[in-house]
Design a protein around this motif. Structure first.
Motif, PDB file in Angstrom:
ATOM      1  N   GLN A  93       8.572  -0.023   8.997  1.00  0.00           N
ATOM      2  CA  GLN A  93       7.210   0.423   9.283  1.00  0.00           C
ATOM      3  C   GLN A  93       7.142   1.946   9.382  1.00  0.00           C
ATOM      4  OE1 GLN A  93       4.944  -1.778   8.762  1.00  0.00           O
ATOM      5  NE2 GLN A  93       4.263  -2.593  10.720  1.00  0.00           N
ATOM      6  N   ALA A  94       8.278   2.579   9.676  1.00  0.00           N
ATOM      7  CA  ALA A  94       8.296   4.036   9.848  1.00  0.00           C
ATOM      8  C   ALA A  94       8.449   4.778   8.526  1.00  0.00           C
ATOM      9  CB  ALA A  94       9.409   4.432  10.811  1.00  0.00           C
ATOM     10  N   LEU A  95       8.649   4.063   7.425  1.00  0.00           N
ATOM     11  CA  LEU A  95       8.720   4.719   6.116  1.00  0.00           C
ATOM     12  C   LEU A  95       7.327   5.108   5.650  1.00  0.00           C
ATOM     13  CD1 LEU A  95      11.275   2.490   4.147  1.00  0.00           C
ATOM     14  CD2 LEU A  95      11.665   4.750   5.168  1.00  0.00           C
ATOM     15  N   VAL A  96       7.206   6.358   5.181  1.00  0.00           N
ATOM     16  CA  VAL A  96       5.898   6.832   4.695  1.00  0.00           C
ATOM     17  C   VAL A  96       6.108   7.707   3.460  1.00  0.00           C
ATOM     18  CG1 VAL A  96       4.907   6.830   7.031  1.00  0.00           C
ATOM     19  CG2 VAL A  96       5.924   8.931   6.111  1.00  0.00           C
ATOM     20  N   PRO A  97       5.095   7.833   2.590  1.00  0.00           N
ATOM     21  CA  PRO A  97       5.209   8.745   1.451  1.00  0.00           C
ATOM     22  C   PRO A  97       5.498  10.163   1.943  1.00  0.00           C
ATOM     23  CG  PRO A  97       3.314   7.315   1.180  1.00  0.00           C
ATOM     24  CD  PRO A  97       3.823   7.088   2.566  1.00  0.00           C
ATOM     25  N   ALA A  98       6.390  10.885   1.238  1.00  0.00           N
ATOM     26  CA  ALA A  98       6.877  12.176   1.705  1.00  0.00           C
ATOM     27  C   ALA A  98       5.774  13.225   1.885  1.00  0.00           C
ATOM     28  CB  ALA A  98       7.945  12.703   0.730  1.00  0.00           C
ATOM     29  N   ASN A  99       4.671  13.093   1.150  1.00  0.00           N
ATOM     30  CA  ASN A  99       3.632  14.134   1.214  1.00  0.00           C
ATOM     31  C   ASN A  99       2.556  13.878   2.255  1.00  0.00           C
ATOM     32  OD1 ASN A  99       2.589  11.943  -0.195  1.00  0.00           O
ATOM     33  ND2 ASN A  99       1.156  13.211  -1.368  1.00  0.00           N
ATOM     34  N   CYS A 100       2.746  12.847   3.112  1.00  0.00           N
ATOM     35  CA  CYS A 100       1.652  12.551   4.045  1.00  0.00           C
ATOM     36  C   CYS A 100       1.857  13.177   5.409  1.00  0.00           C
ATOM     37  CB  CYS A 100       1.464  11.040   4.207  1.00  0.00           C
ATOM     38  SG  CYS A 100       2.514  10.312   5.474  1.00  0.00           S
ATOM     39  N   GLU A 101       0.759  13.301   6.129  1.00  0.00           N
ATOM     40  CA  GLU A 101       0.818  13.657   7.537  1.00  0.00           C
ATOM     41  C   GLU A 101       0.611  12.369   8.315  1.00  0.00           C
ATOM     42  OE1 GLU A 101      -2.046  16.069  10.694  1.00  0.00           O
ATOM     43  OE2 GLU A 101      -2.079  16.635   8.578  1.00  0.00           O
ATOM     44  N   VAL A 102       1.555  12.040   9.202  1.00  0.00           N
ATOM     45  CA  VAL A 102       1.432  10.777   9.940  1.00  0.00           C
ATOM     46  C   VAL A 102       0.376  10.905  11.041  1.00  0.00           C
ATOM     47  CG1 VAL A 102       2.604   9.226  11.560  1.00  0.00           C
ATOM     48  CG2 VAL A 102       3.752   9.948   9.458  1.00  0.00           C
ATOM     49  N   ILE A 103      -0.540   9.942  11.072  1.00  0.00           N
ATOM     50  CA  ILE A 103      -1.531   9.848  12.149  1.00  0.00           C
ATOM     51  C   ILE A 103      -1.071   8.701  13.037  1.00  0.00           C
ATOM     52  CG2 ILE A 103      -3.957   9.411  12.701  1.00  0.00           C
ATOM     53  CD1 ILE A 103      -3.701  11.916  11.057  1.00  0.00           C
ATOM     54  N   GLY A 162       3.377  10.449  -6.760  1.00  0.00           N
ATOM     55  CA  GLY A 162       4.656  10.845  -7.359  1.00  0.00           C
ATOM     56  C   GLY A 162       5.664  11.364  -6.355  1.00  0.00           C
ATOM     57  N   VAL A 163       5.729  10.713  -5.189  1.00  0.00           N
ATOM     58  CA  VAL A 163       6.700  11.127  -4.155  1.00  0.00           C
ATOM     59  C   VAL A 163       7.545   9.927  -3.712  1.00  0.00           C
ATOM     60  CG1 VAL A 163       5.189  12.982  -3.312  1.00  0.00           C
ATOM     61  CG2 VAL A 163       5.093  10.691  -2.249  1.00  0.00           C
ATOM     62  N   GLU A 164       8.557  10.198  -2.883  1.00  0.00           N
ATOM     63  CA  GLU A 164       9.418   9.145  -2.345  1.00  0.00           C
ATOM     64  C   GLU A 164       8.916   8.682  -0.969  1.00  0.00           C
ATOM     65  OE1 GLU A 164      12.355   7.899  -3.845  1.00  0.00           O
ATOM     66  OE2 GLU A 164      11.385   8.960  -5.518  1.00  0.00           O
ATOM     67  N   LEU A 165       9.396   7.502  -0.536  1.00  0.00           N
ATOM     68  CA  LEU A 165       9.170   7.087   0.845  1.00  0.00           C
ATOM     69  C   LEU A 165      10.274   7.676   1.715  1.00  0.00           C
ATOM     70  CD1 LEU A 165       8.223   3.296   0.474  1.00  0.00           C
ATOM     71  CD2 LEU A 165       6.706   5.171   1.117  1.00  0.00           C
ATOM     72  N   VAL A 166       9.890   8.263   2.842  1.00  0.00           N
ATOM     73  CA  VAL A 166      10.880   8.820   3.772  1.00  0.00           C
ATOM     74  C   VAL A 166      10.599   8.287   5.180  1.00  0.00           C
ATOM     75  CG1 VAL A 166      11.203  10.953   2.453  1.00  0.00           C
ATOM     76  CG2 VAL A 166       9.421  10.854   4.216  1.00  0.00           C
ATOM     77  N   GLU A 167      11.641   8.295   6.024  1.00  0.00           N
ATOM     78  CA  GLU A 167      11.413   7.804   7.381  1.00  0.00           C
ATOM     79  C   GLU A 167      10.758   8.896   8.217  1.00  0.00           C
ATOM     80  OE1 GLU A 167      14.103   4.844   9.507  1.00  0.00           O
ATOM     81  OE2 GLU A 167      14.584   6.695  10.571  1.00  0.00           O
ATOM     82  N   SER A 168       9.673   8.558   8.888  1.00  0.00           N
ATOM     83  CA  SER A 168       8.974   9.520   9.734  1.00  0.00           C
ATOM     84  C   SER A 168       9.443   9.350  11.165  1.00  0.00           C
ATOM     85  CB  SER A 168       7.469   9.288   9.652  1.00  0.00           C
ATOM     86  OG  SER A 168       6.839   9.670  10.862  1.00  0.00           O
ATOM     87  N   GLU A 169       9.840  10.471  11.772  1.00  0.00           N
ATOM     88  CA  GLU A 169      10.332  10.395  13.147  1.00  0.00           C
ATOM     89  C   GLU A 169       9.205   9.963  14.090  1.00  0.00           C
ATOM     90  OE1 GLU A 169      12.584  13.942  14.217  1.00  0.00           O
ATOM     91  OE2 GLU A 169      12.439  13.257  16.317  1.00  0.00           O
ATOM     92  N   THR A 202       0.819  -1.220   0.000  1.00  0.00           N
ATOM     93  CA  THR A 202       0.000   0.000   0.000  1.00  0.00           C
ATOM     94  C   THR A 202       0.850   1.268   0.000  1.00  0.00           C
ATOM     95  OG1 THR A 202      -1.782  -1.150   1.150  1.00  0.00           O
ATOM     96  CG2 THR A 202      -1.819   1.247   1.238  1.00  0.00           C
ATOM     97  N   LYS A 203       1.869   1.318   0.875  1.00  0.00           N
ATOM     98  CA  LYS A 203       2.661   2.553   1.007  1.00  0.00           C
ATOM     99  C   LYS A 203       3.412   2.888  -0.266  1.00  0.00           C
ATOM    100  CE  LYS A 203       4.893   1.584   4.833  1.00  0.00           C
ATOM    101  NZ  LYS A 203       5.580   1.676   6.144  1.00  0.00           N
ATOM    102  N   LYS A 204       4.069   1.854  -0.828  1.00  0.00           N
ATOM    103  CA  LYS A 204       4.806   2.055  -2.075  1.00  0.00           C
ATOM    104  C   LYS A 204       3.882   2.566  -3.167  1.00  0.00           C
ATOM    105  CE  LYS A 204       6.515  -1.806  -3.291  1.00  0.00           C
ATOM    106  NZ  LYS A 204       7.199  -3.105  -3.349  1.00  0.00           N
TER     107      LYS A 204
END
Lengths: 416, 416
Positions: free
Chosen positions: B117-127, B86-93, B77-79
């Motif tokens: 598990q902490a990698l998320v698309p760069a344009n998201c807000e982590v909930i 059209g963004v990269e996966l980045v690690e969310s603190e 799903t994340k990928k």
């Protein structure tokens, strides 16, 4: 071979009902070698339904449609199917006779809306509904199959099993698939896998083994695939099934795909044995598992739901002193409960369960999820303590399944 | 405001699990005034998921996505979300800290797959996920909202209730919606409608009344919609709710949206009353309905599942002669069963049910579906015969609900 399932109607979209139909259909389709690509729930809206038909047609060969066949205005599946195929609605004699017969049986007057149940798109083949007034409709169109069925679960299920699945198999000349199932209880997936690793390694590429775990049980499904000789395939699948079942025989409850409690009822019916229960924390869940099956009264005499300590004493003859000294959730109490049931209810086997389902009632010594289970006969007994970590309903279900697993062990005679 | 729900993963498509998440989400969304246009289950397949995102975007403003967030390879799903936007996966603190904390709590070593598990698309807000390691992800994109959540039901539910629903309400400035529910039992939809027709006719266009029938119960849902004064709306909805509830007070079980048995447990807990049961054809189902609720032991002392005639006599003190003369399924037997429970289990109220659930055991005199139910106290009794026409499990469930309906009547004190 790919299928899609489309469910029509607002009940699912407003969350009034859970769509249990689709999972059931998907399982049945998988068993005959048809993969489900997408399941969609769409609203009672003409345009939306037409779009869903078109999208599904682009992805799959078989489109199964449920719902929207009732006699009320919202139900527009038939009209929309007729529009999609560019045909008229016509009265089907087969469907009309079915409606007339049902109304005659219940001695009710036939309204005009009821008669309209017999209208179907002109290009369909009517599949008779033996359990209701809405007819099933089978369409062949541009090499694809569309099948519209009522959304009422048991009407759909009978129609699928008796007519639709055989017709799909005949239409698409699917490869032969043979499934054997072994139901095991009381041993984890990974332990089972270790015990049968050598047999699993010997499986030819056209025979697959799947582990299907659920609540303390693991179903082993052995599936054979072939385009050739069915008899030979059946022999090979049977041979592997036998080897696996013999290897793990101490945890086998059934050699077919049935629920655990049904397997136990069958086994006890065959041997002419009776059962009673003494339930505390499961609160009747164990009894209701057993009694949901027709014919359970041959085996199951009844039981006590002894929620209060008072009832544990009065119905089951547990000593007040035992509860006082060891507590209601203890080895001593559960054994007295089981023996009380055995004696008072005059059964061959008795099960007792006492525990703390939660969320309240736990102590440091006996946390929520602590459950004692005893299964006894006049000459044998098996007693175990479990510590579950779930929520209330999960603890109840796990307790009941564990009790049935222990009964299975005792019936398999692996303890003295 | 329209939403779509997309469920990603093969478990639903092979029928291994039933999709209960979507109905729950749909219900919650409807309650805040968001209509669900379509629910789709799609496979763990990149192209298929991308197409589903695009199709949903074409129809709805809010796209809720569950599943496919596990640490294994199938979970894409994340990928796929990153590709879609059209963004990269980045690690969310935020997400990483949550993963680290959970592993610390359970004292387990952190594997590389867990850290991912902490990698998320760069344009998201982590909930943040307070109940698991997979983060929730909120996306604003071209005026639409996409929210990806884990498929584990309780993780998703907490995330929805605590964070997603409030955020949707804040983002879209939805109208105020107020729902009141009246739970009734024992009277059909059309009869209820007739009794309250004049009140229903007075409803202003911004207050709607819905009849939600289920197994002998009808929920009346009174919903008010407004863009203005919430307090005034609440007052108006409450006033109509009170008028309706008073009009049909003899069949009201609750003034909130809870199951019937829970309503009865609440009522009896409040009044300090106790209950016991004597079940034949319901086989423990009635007890298990009651005992699934935490705190039921304050009211429910226990009961007998007296499947055999022998147990009806030994535990409940039914006279052998009564069964002999009138049969196990009779008015005389059910009254003795209820009074036996009342006496032997020392409760304030007792329910007895005896009947023929089927499919076997019917006679011309007493066909399958014949059920006698008695509810008694030391000074009152209510006895009724029912003739259900369902399959075994439906007859069992209808019997239990009817019994609870009769208990509700007796508690409402409408009989002597």
């Amino acid at each position: 071979m790919l299928a899609e399932i489309i469910t029509i109607g607002d009940e699912i979209l407003i969350g009034q009902i859970v769509d249990t139909n689709s999972a059931w259909m998907a399982q049945r389709l998988n068993e005959i070698g048809v993969r489900v690509k997408q399941i969609s729930s769409v609203s009672d809206d003409r345009e939306h339904i037409l779009k869903a038909f078109a999208e599904a047609t682009g992805r799959a060969d078989i489109i199964l449609i449920t719902g929207g066949l009732g006699p009320t205005k919202d139900d527009i599946t038939k009209k929309t199917l007729a529009e999609y195929f560019g045909v008229e609605l016509v009265e089907s004699e087969v469907a009309l006779n079915n409606v007339l017969e049902i109304f005659k049986r219940y001695n009710r007057p036939l309204l005009d809306t009821n008669r309209q149940q017999a209208l179907v798109p002109a290009n369909c083949e009517v599949i008779n509904n033996n359990n209701g007034t809405a007819p099933g409709m089978w369409f062949n169109h541009n090499g694809k199959v569309y099948m519209s069925m009522p959304g009422v679960p048991f009407e759909m299920m009978y129609m699928m099993d008796e007519q639709v699945l055989p017709k799909i198999k005949a239409t698409f000349k699917l490869s032969t698939i043979i499934h054997n199932t072994i139901l095991t209880v009381g041993e984890g997936e990974s332990y089972l896998a270790e015990r049968i690793a050598d047999i699993e390694n010997e499986l030819p590429p056209y025979i697959k083994l799947a582990y299907l775990p659920k609540l303390g049980q693991v179903r082993l499904r052995i599936s054979g695939y072939s385009d050739g000789d069915e008899t030979l395939l059946q022999q090979q699948v049977d041979a592997f099934t036998n080897r696996i079942a013999e290897r793990v025989s101490n945890v086998v409850a059934a050699r077919e795909d049935i629920p655990l409690e049904k397997a136990i009822l069958n086994m006890m019916t065959e041997r002419g044995l009776t059962l009673s229960t003494a339930e505390s924390c499961t609160g009747g869940f164990l009894s209701s598992l057993l009694t949901q099956h027709a014919g359970s009264s041959k085996v199951f005499l009844g039981g006590a739901v002894s929620y209060s300590n008072q009832l544990k004493q009065s119905i089951l003859g547990v000593n007040a002193a035992t509860i006082q000294q060891f507590g209601a959730v203890s080895e001593e109490t559960v054994i007295e409960m089981a023996n009380g049931a055995l004696k008072n209810f005059a059964s061959d086997y008795a099960i007792a369960v006492t525990g703390i389902a939660g969320p309240d009632g736990g102590t440091p010594d006996k946390p929520v999820g602590t459950v004692w289970i005893a299964v006894v006969t006049a000459s044998k007994q098996l007693v175990k303590k479990f510590t579950f970590r779930g929520k209330r309903q999960q603890n109840i279900e796990r307790s009941a399944i564990s009790a049935l697993g222990m009964l299975n062990t005792l019936l398999n005679d692996k303890v003295i």
